[in-house]
Design a protein around this motif. Structure first.
Motif, PDB file in Angstrom:
ATOM      1  N   VAL A 114       9.110  -6.937  -5.834  1.00  0.00           N
ATOM      2  CA  VAL A 114       9.606  -8.282  -5.561  1.00  0.00           C
ATOM      3  C   VAL A 114       9.825  -8.333  -4.046  1.00  0.00           C
ATOM      4  CG1 VAL A 114      11.403  -9.980  -6.011  1.00  0.00           C
ATOM      5  CG2 VAL A 114      10.752  -8.370  -7.813  1.00  0.00           C
ATOM      6  N   TYR A 115       8.876  -8.958  -3.326  1.00  0.00           N
ATOM      7  CA  TYR A 115       8.960  -8.940  -1.860  1.00  0.00           C
ATOM      8  C   TYR A 115      10.270  -9.613  -1.457  1.00  0.00           C
ATOM      9  CZ  TYR A 115       6.660  -8.118   2.612  1.00  0.00           C
ATOM     10  OH  TYR A 115       6.308  -7.612   3.848  1.00  0.00           O
ATOM     11  N   PRO A 116      11.143  -8.894  -0.746  1.00  0.00           N
ATOM     12  CA  PRO A 116      12.486  -9.425  -0.476  1.00  0.00           C
ATOM     13  C   PRO A 116      12.478 -10.682   0.392  1.00  0.00           C
ATOM     14  CG  PRO A 116      12.157  -7.261   0.542  1.00  0.00           C
ATOM     15  CD  PRO A 116      10.942  -7.542  -0.237  1.00  0.00           C
ATOM     16  N   PHE A 124       1.699   0.995  -9.777  1.00  0.00           N
ATOM     17  CA  PHE A 124       3.025   0.793 -10.362  1.00  0.00           C
ATOM     18  C   PHE A 124       3.877  -0.101  -9.468  1.00  0.00           C
ATOM     19  CE2 PHE A 124       7.501   1.943 -10.317  1.00  0.00           C
ATOM     20  CZ  PHE A 124       7.855   1.703 -11.636  1.00  0.00           C
ATOM     21  N   ALA A 125       3.908   0.225  -8.176  1.00  0.00           N
ATOM     22  CA  ALA A 125       4.766  -0.507  -7.258  1.00  0.00           C
ATOM     23  C   ALA A 125       4.258  -1.923  -7.009  1.00  0.00           C
ATOM     24  CB  ALA A 125       4.888   0.253  -5.949  1.00  0.00           C
ATOM     25  N   THR A 126       2.945  -2.080  -6.930  1.00  0.00           N
ATOM     26  CA  THR A 126       2.388  -3.414  -6.724  1.00  0.00           C
ATOM     27  C   THR A 126       2.740  -4.324  -7.892  1.00  0.00           C
ATOM     28  OG1 THR A 126       0.554  -2.539  -5.400  1.00  0.00           O
ATOM     29  CG2 THR A 126       0.270  -4.726  -6.354  1.00  0.00           C
ATOM     30  N   ILE A 169       7.536  12.817  -0.628  1.00  0.00           N
ATOM     31  CA  ILE A 169       7.571  11.774   0.386  1.00  0.00           C
ATOM     32  C   ILE A 169       6.618  10.641  -0.003  1.00  0.00           C
ATOM     33  CG2 ILE A 169       7.167  11.219   2.812  1.00  0.00           C
ATOM     34  CD1 ILE A 169       9.526  13.067   2.392  1.00  0.00           C
ATOM     35  N   ALA A 170       7.124   9.425   0.004  1.00  0.00           N
ATOM     36  CA  ALA A 170       6.292   8.260  -0.306  1.00  0.00           C
ATOM     37  C   ALA A 170       6.407   7.241   0.827  1.00  0.00           C
ATOM     38  CB  ALA A 170       6.722   7.630  -1.623  1.00  0.00           C
ATOM     39  N   PRO A 171       5.443   7.233   1.749  1.00  0.00           N
ATOM     40  CA  PRO A 171       5.414   6.166   2.760  1.00  0.00           C
ATOM     41  C   PRO A 171       4.899   4.882   2.103  1.00  0.00           C
ATOM     42  CG  PRO A 171       4.228   8.139   3.483  1.00  0.00           C
ATOM     43  CD  PRO A 171       4.416   8.240   2.007  1.00  0.00           C
ATOM     44  N   ILE A 172       5.684   3.842   2.129  1.00  0.00           N
ATOM     45  CA  ILE A 172       5.353   2.600   1.453  1.00  0.00           C
ATOM     46  C   ILE A 172       5.099   1.518   2.502  1.00  0.00           C
ATOM     47  CG2 ILE A 172       6.157   0.869  -0.198  1.00  0.00           C
ATOM     48  CD1 ILE A 172       7.982   3.039  -1.356  1.00  0.00           C
ATOM     49  N   LYS A 173       3.879   1.039   2.530  1.00  0.00           N
ATOM     50  CA  LYS A 173       3.488   0.031   3.524  1.00  0.00           C
ATOM     51  C   LYS A 173       3.499  -1.355   2.897  1.00  0.00           C
ATOM     52  CE  LYS A 173      -0.112  -1.296   6.809  1.00  0.00           C
ATOM     53  NZ  LYS A 173      -1.460  -0.985   7.355  1.00  0.00           N
ATOM     54  N   PHE A 174       4.333  -2.217   3.436  1.00  0.00           N
ATOM     55  CA  PHE A 174       4.401  -3.603   2.980  1.00  0.00           C
ATOM     56  C   PHE A 174       3.545  -4.464   3.903  1.00  0.00           C
ATOM     57  CE2 PHE A 174       8.306  -1.714   1.453  1.00  0.00           C
ATOM     58  CZ  PHE A 174       8.485  -2.271   0.205  1.00  0.00           C
ATOM     59  N   SER A 175       2.664  -5.251   3.300  1.00  0.00           N
ATOM     60  CA  SER A 175       1.757  -6.088   4.092  1.00  0.00           C
ATOM     61  C   SER A 175       1.698  -7.487   3.516  1.00  0.00           C
ATOM     62  CB  SER A 175       0.354  -5.467   4.103  1.00  0.00           C
ATOM     63  OG  SER A 175      -0.560  -6.294   4.782  1.00  0.00           O
ATOM     64  N   LEU A 193       0.842  -1.187   0.000  1.00  0.00           N
ATOM     65  CA  LEU A 193       0.000   0.000   0.000  1.00  0.00           C
ATOM     66  C   LEU A 193       0.879   1.238   0.000  1.00  0.00           C
ATOM     67  CD1 LEU A 193      -2.524  -1.171   2.728  1.00  0.00           C
ATOM     68  CD2 LEU A 193      -2.727  -1.423   0.260  1.00  0.00           C
ATOM     69  N   PHE A 194       0.413   2.288  -0.678  1.00  0.00           N
ATOM     70  CA  PHE A 194       1.196   3.504  -0.788  1.00  0.00           C
ATOM     71  C   PHE A 194       0.386   4.735  -0.413  1.00  0.00           C
ATOM     72  CE2 PHE A 194       3.268   0.532  -3.471  1.00  0.00           C
ATOM     73  CZ  PHE A 194       4.604   0.818  -3.335  1.00  0.00           C
ATOM     74  N   ALA A 195       1.066   5.661   0.241  1.00  0.00           N
ATOM     75  CA  ALA A 195       0.538   7.012   0.396  1.00  0.00           C
ATOM     76  C   ALA A 195       1.589   7.929  -0.209  1.00  0.00           C
ATOM     77  CB  ALA A 195       0.321   7.342   1.864  1.00  0.00           C
TER      78      ALA A 195
END
Length: 216
Positions: free
Chosen positions: A35-37, A29-31, A102-108, A5-7
């Motif tokens: 590539v989940y590390p 774009f990011a989804t 600023i791009a807060p990037i939430k990995f879930s 998820l992105f804000a």
């Protein structure tokens, strides 16, 4: 299901002036390109990484950094995604290229067998990652020196044992190569070659063919 998820917002901007946009939105774009590390995936590590970056008038990312992170390979992936977006932004004519975005990037990791994972175990995994970085660097320094012919051969068994202790085996390296190949499909040659070089500098020849083919 792996969800990202992105804000996105302009730092210190309180007016309603037009903001840079990316076709389909940054979240899509990011989804599509994430590539989940490996380390964070296997240890059920989630959270938000905040990236600060700047765009020039051509929509290219010419500056980027991790403003706040989790302390694992999620930080590197968030930074890679922002850099991968370079040239895909549309910026308004009055865009100030000196202003940080600023791009807060939430990995879930929704429904990824992580619901019953003990939060304390996850925190220990984050702490271990930070501690292990120095050990990984020492392993890579040894194998870089071995390539140059300057390593002390008698020390290699110690580094082989250390790799085993840290869980860096052929299965991990093949998975890392697979991630690199996925990044190549995204036209992220830099990210792919970094994955292949990681494998090589950990003393494995599994990525040598990829390096010869794509990273010369």
């Amino acid at each position: 299901m792996i969800k990202i998820l992105f804000a996105f917002f302009l730092c210190f901007t309180f007016t309603l002036k037009a903001q840079p946009i990316i076709k389909g939105g940054l979240e899509n774009f990011a989804t599509s390109n994430s590539v989940y590390p490996r380390y964070s995936l296997s240890n059920c590590i989630e959270g938000t990484v905040t990236i600060s970056f700047k765009l020039n008038s051509a929509g290219e990312v010419y500056y980027s950094k991790i403003s706040s992170g989790i302390g694992t390979d999620l930080d590197d992936e968030a930074l890679r995604l922002i850099r991968l977006s370079s040239g895909k932004w549309t910026v308004p004519k009055n865009h100030d290229s000196a202003v940080s975005l600023i791009a807060p990037i939430k990995f879930s990791l929704a429904t990824y067998n992580c619901r019953d994972r003990n939060p304390q175990d996850i925190q220990r995994a984050i702490t271990a990652y930070k501690a292990n970085e120095e050990l990984v660097n020492s392993i890579q320094n040894f194998y870089r020196n071995k390539e140059k012919g300057t390593a002390i051969e008698a020390e290699e068994p110690r580094f082989v044992a250390l790799k085993k202790e840290l869980g860096y085996d052929d299965e991990y390296f093949r998975a890392r190569i697979k991630d690199g190949l996925k990044k190549l499909k995204q036209k992220d040659k830099q990210g792919a070659c970094e994955d292949f070089l990681f494998v090589k500098h950990m003393g494995s020849d599994l990525a040598d063919e990829m390096l010869e083919k794509y990273c010369r």
